[in-house]
Design an enzyme around this catalytic site. Sequence first.
Site, mmCIF file in Angstrom:
data_model
loop_
_atom_site.group_PDB
_atom_site.id
_atom_site.type_symbol
_atom_site.label_atom_id
_atom_site.label_comp_id
_atom_site.label_asym_id
_atom_site.label_seq_id
_atom_site.Cartn_x
_atom_site.Cartn_y
_atom_site.Cartn_z
ATOM 1 C CD GLN A 130 -23.713 -29.637 -56.099
ATOM 2 O OE1 GLN A 130 -24.363 -30.594 -56.490
ATOM 3 N NE2 GLN A 130 -22.725 -29.758 -55.223
ATOM 4 N N GLY A 131 -25.606 -25.746 -58.731
ATOM 5 C CA GLY A 131 -25.996 -25.829 -60.128
ATOM 6 C C GLY A 131 -25.056 -26.702 -60.928
ATOM 7 C CB SER A 133 -27.737 -32.310 -62.124
ATOM 8 O OG SER A 133 -26.993 -33.205 -61.326
ATOM 9 C CB SER A 165 -30.868 -30.042 -52.814
ATOM 10 O OG SER A 165 -30.716 -31.319 -53.379
ATOM 11 C CD GLU A 248 -22.518 -34.386 -53.104
ATOM 12 O OE1 GLU A 248 -23.751 -34.351 -53.011
ATOM 13 O OE2 GLU A 248 -21.910 -34.113 -54.157
ATOM 14 C CB SER A 371 -26.931 -43.272 -60.651
ATOM 15 O OG SER A 371 -25.940 -43.619 -61.593
ATOM 16 C CD GLU A 373 -28.293 -47.418 -62.546
ATOM 17 O OE1 GLU A 373 -29.375 -48.021 -62.459
ATOM 18 O OE2 GLU A 373 -28.054 -46.361 -61.934
#
Length: 392
Positions: A130-131, A133, A165, A248, A371, A373
């Site tokens: 998966q491209g 990030s 990943s 996901e 994340s 946050e």
Amino acid sequence: MELDFGPEVREFRDEIRTWLHEHLVGEFAEFRGVGGPTDGVAWDVRLAWDREMAAGNWLGVGWPREHGGRGLGLLEEIVFEYEYARANAPYRATGNALDLLGPMLIAVGDEEQKKRFLPPILAAQEFWGQGFSEPGAGSDLASVSTRAERDGDEWVVNGQKVWTSFGMYADWLYVLVRTDPDSERHHGLSMLLIPTDQPGVEIRPIRNLAGQEEFAEVFLSDARTSAGLVVGEVGQGWRTAMVTLGIERGGTLLPQQFTFEREAEAVLRRARGRGLAGDAMLRERIVEAWMAVRIMRLTNLRTVGELVDGRTPGAQSTTAKLYASTGHQRLGHVAMELAGQAGQVVGPDYELDGMQRSFLLSLAETIYGGSSEIQRNIIGEKVLGLPKDPRP
């Protein structure tokens, strides 16, 4: 943890259990429970196990029959994942394509893309990365800067992706790129499928804290792909990406629950063996960690019940990822505290025991998949109705 999902799926449950009992043997049994979304151990064994499952038609059980799946409903999918985790089978090497890319293609891909890419996924013959990030676009995915320009019948792609990943095993990448150079934020993006076997794609593995190379950074330098390999419409890549992220983040954490419970039981055994009569504070932290795992179970079961009943999951489904990731980290800290100085010692080739590996890998759980946050912002704004943070 034992659950009965009712008489309507009992026969299906028994079929899964029987197949796993008969096939999870030999080398596969020796590697029970290995791997994970951030754990690249025993890749070859996991790949062989996926192909064993493919031969039994156990990959893509929820995919439509016309695309090679079993066409089963949500309840059967949940039962399958539950029994798979209950058997402590190896983590599937093809999980990215099976759980994310495949459903995305089924939802928004064209017929040619489905015919070309879905069968090799179900046969565990092609692997995907998966491209999404980038170094400057992680949680803020809309700020991606990787660009693609049209050149005749091809797209030419330049940019960098990171945290891919198992990217070093990928035959293909599904990549979010900016196809409108004048666009900003989530506008003007497209989802491209890019083959990795070409000079313009360089994949560099990244070693994690556990000493494994389980993700990678990808450099795209005039990489090319066919003009027809846009998933969805050109310029509507954000919408396509949200389909993928919805898949996901829409799944429950029920299968992962088994891992947490096994680790919690191991911590209790270690505590009983050591004896903690004089350490009330550590005993309290152990009890809190054990209780957190039980709370995760109840939260996940509530979500499963709502999904099976056809209801929109409640607020607990939004908080589940944040609670599970932070709770798992606390469990790991308690395990390392119980281990004492031995927890800081590894073998000559950086061999880790199961508890050390789990603790180190858990440190990424509050980052990947959203994340903590960002999760807290979502909970505050969407669940509690608090005012949004000021944005420039």
